[in-house]
Write a protein that holds these residues in place. Sequence first.
Motif, mmCIF file in Angstrom:
data_model
loop_
_atom_site.group_PDB
_atom_site.id
_atom_site.type_symbol
_atom_site.label_atom_id
_atom_site.label_comp_id
_atom_site.label_asym_id
_atom_site.label_seq_id
_atom_site.Cartn_x
_atom_site.Cartn_y
_atom_site.Cartn_z
ATOM 1 N N MET A 1 -61.483 -22.084 26.247
ATOM 2 C CA MET A 1 -60.999 -22.988 27.275
ATOM 3 C C MET A 1 -60.502 -24.280 26.648
ATOM 4 O O MET A 1 -59.323 -24.533 26.607
ATOM 5 N N ASN A 2 -61.405 -25.083 26.140
ATOM 6 C CA ASN A 2 -61.010 -26.335 25.498
ATOM 7 C C ASN A 2 -60.729 -26.083 24.030
ATOM 8 O O ASN A 2 -61.399 -25.281 23.397
ATOM 9 N N GLU A 3 -59.753 -26.798 23.514
ATOM 10 C CA GLU A 3 -59.471 -26.729 22.090
ATOM 11 C C GLU A 3 -60.132 -27.936 21.444
ATOM 12 O O GLU A 3 -59.962 -29.060 21.907
ATOM 13 N N ILE A 4 -60.916 -27.714 20.385
ATOM 14 C CA ILE A 4 -61.608 -28.801 19.700
ATOM 15 C C ILE A 4 -61.190 -28.779 18.238
ATOM 16 O O ILE A 4 -61.332 -27.759 17.566
ATOM 17 N N ILE A 5 -60.651 -29.904 17.780
ATOM 18 C CA ILE A 5 -60.147 -30.018 16.409
ATOM 19 C C ILE A 5 -60.816 -31.227 15.762
ATOM 20 O O ILE A 5 -60.895 -32.291 16.376
ATOM 21 N N THR A 6 -61.283 -31.069 14.528
ATOM 22 C CA THR A 6 -61.843 -32.200 13.792
ATOM 23 C C THR A 6 -60.914 -32.528 12.633
ATOM 24 O O THR A 6 -60.610 -31.662 11.815
ATOM 25 N N ILE A 7 -60.458 -33.772 12.599
ATOM 26 C CA ILE A 7 -59.587 -34.266 11.524
ATOM 27 C C ILE A 7 -60.211 -35.549 10.993
ATOM 28 O O ILE A 7 -60.287 -36.547 11.711
ATOM 29 N N GLU A 8 -60.680 -35.494 9.753
ATOM 30 C CA GLU A 8 -61.355 -36.624 9.102
ATOM 31 C C GLU A 8 -62.460 -37.163 9.996
ATOM 32 O O GLU A 8 -63.406 -36.456 10.292
ATOM 33 N N ASP A 9 -62.349 -38.410 10.474
ATOM 34 C CA ASP A 9 -63.428 -38.993 11.285
ATOM 35 C C ASP A 9 -63.124 -38.953 12.779
ATOM 36 O O ASP A 9 -63.703 -39.700 13.555
ATOM 37 N N GLN A 10 -62.213 -38.069 13.189
ATOM 38 C CA GLN A 10 -61.895 -37.936 14.608
ATOM 39 C C GLN A 10 -62.115 -36.498 15.065
ATOM 40 O O GLN A 10 -61.751 -35.554 14.372
ATOM 41 N N THR A 11 -62.696 -36.363 16.241
ATOM 42 C CA THR A 11 -62.812 -35.062 16.887
ATOM 43 C C THR A 11 -61.937 -35.115 18.126
ATOM 44 O O THR A 11 -62.099 -36.004 18.966
ATOM 45 N N ILE A 12 -60.996 -34.184 18.210
ATOM 46 C CA ILE A 12 -60.034 -34.161 19.313
ATOM 47 C C ILE A 12 -60.379 -33.007 20.238
ATOM 48 O O ILE A 12 -60.501 -31.862 19.795
ATOM 49 N N VAL A 13 -60.534 -33.316 21.523
ATOM 50 C CA VAL A 13 -60.819 -32.309 22.539
ATOM 51 C C VAL A 13 -59.619 -32.250 23.479
ATOM 52 O O VAL A 13 -59.229 -33.268 24.045
ATOM 53 N N LYS A 14 -59.047 -31.049 23.616
ATOM 54 C CA LYS A 14 -57.900 -30.844 24.508
ATOM 55 C C LYS A 14 -58.314 -29.891 25.623
ATOM 56 O O LYS A 14 -58.442 -28.692 25.387
ATOM 57 N N PRO A 15 -58.533 -30.418 26.839
ATOM 58 C CA PRO A 15 -58.945 -29.544 27.931
ATOM 59 C C PRO A 15 -57.857 -28.525 28.301
ATOM 60 O O PRO A 15 -58.170 -27.396 28.655
ATOM 61 N N GLY A 16 -56.576 -28.909 28.257
ATOM 62 C CA GLY A 16 -55.494 -27.984 28.540
ATOM 63 C C GLY A 16 -55.370 -27.577 29.995
ATOM 64 O O GLY A 16 -54.533 -26.753 30.341
ATOM 65 N N GLU A 17 -56.222 -28.117 30.850
ATOM 66 C CA GLU A 17 -56.152 -27.855 32.292
ATOM 67 C C GLU A 17 -56.663 -29.099 33.020
ATOM 68 O O GLU A 17 -57.215 -30.003 32.404
ATOM 69 N N ASP A 18 -56.439 -29.135 34.324
ATOM 70 C CA ASP A 18 -56.882 -30.284 35.102
ATOM 71 C C ASP A 18 -58.386 -30.489 34.949
ATOM 72 O O ASP A 18 -59.155 -29.530 34.909
ATOM 73 N N VAL A 19 -58.770 -31.757 34.850
ATOM 74 C CA VAL A 19 -60.180 -32.113 34.679
ATOM 75 C C VAL A 19 -60.741 -32.414 36.071
ATOM 76 O O VAL A 19 -60.731 -33.547 36.536
ATOM 77 N N VAL A 20 -61.178 -31.344 36.726
ATOM 78 C CA VAL A 20 -61.634 -31.427 38.116
ATOM 79 C C VAL A 20 -63.000 -30.754 38.252
ATOM 80 O O VAL A 20 -63.488 -30.109 37.322
ATOM 81 N N ALA A 21 -63.590 -30.884 39.421
ATOM 82 C CA ALA A 21 -64.958 -30.414 39.661
ATOM 83 C C ALA A 21 -65.176 -28.954 39.261
ATOM 84 O O ALA A 21 -66.220 -28.615 38.708
ATOM 85 N N SER A 22 -64.191 -28.095 39.494
ATOM 86 C CA SER A 22 -64.379 -26.663 39.239
ATOM 87 C C SER A 22 -64.579 -26.343 37.757
ATOM 88 O O SER A 22 -65.161 -25.317 37.419
ATOM 89 N N MET A 23 -64.127 -27.224 36.859
ATOM 90 C CA MET A 23 -64.311 -26.970 35.428
ATOM 91 C C MET A 23 -65.181 -28.027 34.760
ATOM 92 O O MET A 23 -65.396 -27.998 33.565
ATOM 93 N N ALA A 24 -65.708 -28.939 35.542
ATOM 94 C CA ALA A 24 -66.419 -30.102 34.996
ATOM 95 C C ALA A 24 -67.678 -29.743 34.211
ATOM 96 O O ALA A 24 -67.933 -30.329 33.160
ATOM 97 N N ASP A 25 -68.452 -28.793 34.681
ATOM 98 C CA ASP A 25 -69.695 -28.452 33.988
ATOM 99 C C ASP A 25 -69.421 -27.925 32.583
ATOM 100 O O ASP A 25 -70.045 -28.346 31.614
ATOM 101 N N ALA A 26 -68.473 -27.003 32.476
ATOM 102 C CA ALA A 26 -68.125 -26.449 31.164
ATOM 103 C C ALA A 26 -67.525 -27.527 30.263
ATOM 104 O O ALA A 26 -67.834 -27.597 29.071
ATOM 105 N N PHE A 27 -66.678 -28.382 30.839
ATOM 106 C CA PHE A 27 -66.044 -29.452 30.063
ATOM 107 C C PHE A 27 -67.097 -30.430 29.565
ATOM 108 O O PHE A 27 -67.076 -30.857 28.412
ATOM 109 N N LYS A 28 -68.052 -30.773 30.430
ATOM 110 C CA LYS A 28 -69.120 -31.699 30.049
ATOM 111 C C LYS A 28 -69.950 -31.132 28.903
ATOM 112 O O LYS A 28 -70.255 -31.843 27.937
ATOM 113 N N GLU A 29 -70.301 -29.858 28.991
ATOM 114 C CA GLU A 29 -71.073 -29.222 27.919
ATOM 115 C C GLU A 29 -70.333 -29.280 26.597
ATOM 116 O O GLU A 29 -70.913 -29.606 25.556
#
Length: 102
Positions: A1-29
Amino acid sequence: MNEIITIEDQTIVKPGEDVVASMADAFKEELLSAVNSSQGTLVIDLDGVSMVDSVGIGVIIAAYNSLSQSNRQLKVINVEQDIYGLFSTMRLNRRFTVEAAA
């Protein structure tokens, strides 16, 4: 679902979909896992996200709170204009970096 990339001292999280209640629990985890397993700045890349509801904002604020306890920073990038306006109205851009999409 989410794409997570680590580059040096940054961690990038790309949800790729709307950040709404229906996906919030998984996104929060996944966000909290990224916070706990990384160092440095957490970047949430909202490229391709056209909607963030109140639950989604709550998840982002929870991530910010977790990061700030260990003096780390949050950046939210590629934010569509409507969502950017919402972050500004709520003054969240005073707590963490919010960058509008180009």
